[in-house]
Design an enzyme around this catalytic site. Sequence first.
Site, PDB file in Angstrom:
ATOM      1  N   GLU A  69      35.168  35.289  65.618  1.00 20.80           N
ATOM      2  CA  GLU A  69      35.950  35.276  64.380  1.00 20.80           C
ATOM      3  C   GLU A  69      35.711  36.580  63.632  1.00 20.80           C
ATOM      4  O   GLU A  69      34.569  36.914  63.303  1.00 20.80           O
ATOM      5  CB  GLU A  69      35.570  34.094  63.494  1.00 20.80           C
ATOM      6  CG  GLU A  69      36.427  34.012  62.233  1.00 20.80           C
ATOM      7  CD  GLU A  69      36.082  32.826  61.350  1.00 20.80           C
ATOM      8  OE1 GLU A  69      36.063  33.005  60.119  1.00 20.80           O
ATOM      9  OE2 GLU A  69      35.817  31.732  61.890  1.00 20.80           O
ATOM     10  N   GLU A  94      31.417  40.404  60.244  1.00 19.16           N
ATOM     11  CA  GLU A  94      31.663  40.488  58.809  1.00 19.16           C
ATOM     12  C   GLU A  94      30.900  41.672  58.237  1.00 19.16           C
ATOM     13  O   GLU A  94      29.818  42.011  58.714  1.00 19.16           O
ATOM     14  CB  GLU A  94      31.204  39.181  58.138  1.00 19.16           C
ATOM     15  CG  GLU A  94      31.327  39.128  56.633  1.00 19.16           C
ATOM     16  CD  GLU A  94      32.749  39.394  56.157  1.00 19.16           C
ATOM     17  OE1 GLU A  94      32.908  40.379  55.400  1.00 19.16           O
ATOM     18  OE2 GLU A  94      33.681  38.650  56.539  1.00 19.16           O
ATOM     19  N   ASN A 121      31.683  46.871  61.997  1.00 21.45           N
ATOM     20  CA  ASN A 121      33.108  47.149  62.092  1.00 21.45           C
ATOM     21  C   ASN A 121      33.626  46.453  63.351  1.00 21.45           C
ATOM     22  O   ASN A 121      33.268  46.812  64.473  1.00 21.45           O
ATOM     23  CB  ASN A 121      33.329  48.661  62.178  1.00 21.45           C
ATOM     24  CG  ASN A 121      34.778  49.040  62.347  1.00 21.45           C
ATOM     25  OD1 ASN A 121      35.678  48.199  62.318  1.00 21.45           O
ATOM     26  ND2 ASN A 121      35.025  50.324  62.541  1.00 21.45           N
ATOM     27  N   ASP A 144      42.508  41.221  55.257  1.00 19.78           N
ATOM     28  CA  ASP A 144      42.953  41.951  54.066  1.00 19.78           C
ATOM     29  C   ASP A 144      44.383  42.440  54.290  1.00 19.78           C
ATOM     30  O   ASP A 144      44.647  43.161  55.252  1.00 19.78           O
ATOM     31  CB  ASP A 144      42.016  43.134  53.812  1.00 19.78           C
ATOM     32  CG  ASP A 144      42.210  43.751  52.429  1.00 19.78           C
ATOM     33  OD1 ASP A 144      43.362  43.799  51.959  1.00 19.78           O
ATOM     34  OD2 ASP A 144      41.209  44.177  51.834  1.00 19.78           O
ATOM     35  N   LYS A 148      49.784  47.174  49.342  1.00 21.25           N
ATOM     36  CA  LYS A 148      50.511  48.370  48.918  1.00 21.25           C
ATOM     37  C   LYS A 148      50.952  49.159  50.157  1.00 21.25           C
ATOM     38  O   LYS A 148      50.171  49.351  51.082  1.00 21.25           O
ATOM     39  CB  LYS A 148      49.645  49.238  48.016  1.00 21.25           C
ATOM     40  CG  LYS A 148      49.319  48.585  46.669  1.00 21.25           C
ATOM     41  CD  LYS A 148      48.482  49.494  45.798  1.00 21.25           C
ATOM     42  CE  LYS A 148      48.187  48.822  44.460  1.00 21.25           C
ATOM     43  NZ  LYS A 148      47.341  49.676  43.584  1.00 21.25           N
ATOM     44  N   ASP A 180      48.805  34.815  54.571  1.00 24.25           N
ATOM     45  CA  ASP A 180      49.706  34.295  53.552  1.00 24.25           C
ATOM     46  C   ASP A 180      50.588  35.399  52.988  1.00 24.25           C
ATOM     47  O   ASP A 180      51.247  35.204  51.966  1.00 24.25           O
ATOM     48  CB  ASP A 180      48.918  33.603  52.426  1.00 24.25           C
ATOM     49  CG  ASP A 180      47.963  34.551  51.709  1.00 24.25           C
ATOM     50  OD1 ASP A 180      47.552  35.553  52.327  1.00 24.25           O
ATOM     51  OD2 ASP A 180      47.620  34.296  50.540  1.00 24.25           O
TER      52      ASP A 180
END
Length: 237
Positions: A69, A94, A121, A144, A148, A180
């Site tokens: 994950e 993470e 990473n 993430d 923008k 989402d």
Amino acid sequence: MEPTLYRSEPVSFTRRGGRLTERQQAAWDALAETYVVDVPRHGPNTSIDPSYVLDQESLFGRRAPLVVEIGSGRGEAIVHAAKQHPELDFLGLEVYIPGVAQTLVTMRHEGVTNVRLAIVNAAEVLATSLPEGSVHELRIWFPDPWHKKRHHKRRLVTPEFAALAARVLEPGGVWRLATDWQDYADQMREVLDGSPDFDFSGDWSERFEGRPQTRFEGKGLRVERDIRDLHAVRRTP
């Protein structure tokens, strides 16, 4: 050529620190030596020595299918999945240290032992640290969105990343994603549809029942965003 000590490409995350709570620190002190992978570094503090190869059997003390994950956050999804499937090994990648510490808190509370965590990473791990064809399933929940337009180059799911995912997944292995943000979902669909390494229906998937509702999903639902699930299957080379 000797690998550079500094990244020349954009990364998909912002490195975040933060103090640990007393409970998180206690869990870290008690559990990190066993459950947080001590990886050799190379340059930036989330980079990994490209010569390092993860030994799953040594880390987990057994041989079992491996689920990775990326962006495991505070551990809601990975600990839930590990508790539901003790027959599988889970590796969470993470960069947020308090999130890793909170995952340890939850692991201890739930009595889960089939999770290992690495502060790295993720792209580098997929490129060099995981053996080819060693992953049974790859999961990326709510990465993430870098919403923008000028930051879209930082998004994790790209054709280049799809090649890394294909490298580590076993034939028939599954790559699952959820977001989402509709424009990111569209980008994910384009990446999967354009990859020569994956079988992909081209449609949105039904919500993956093995994924609990995390705070990121809840945040999206509160502002009435559509949650998009996708999955693709690694083709036999």
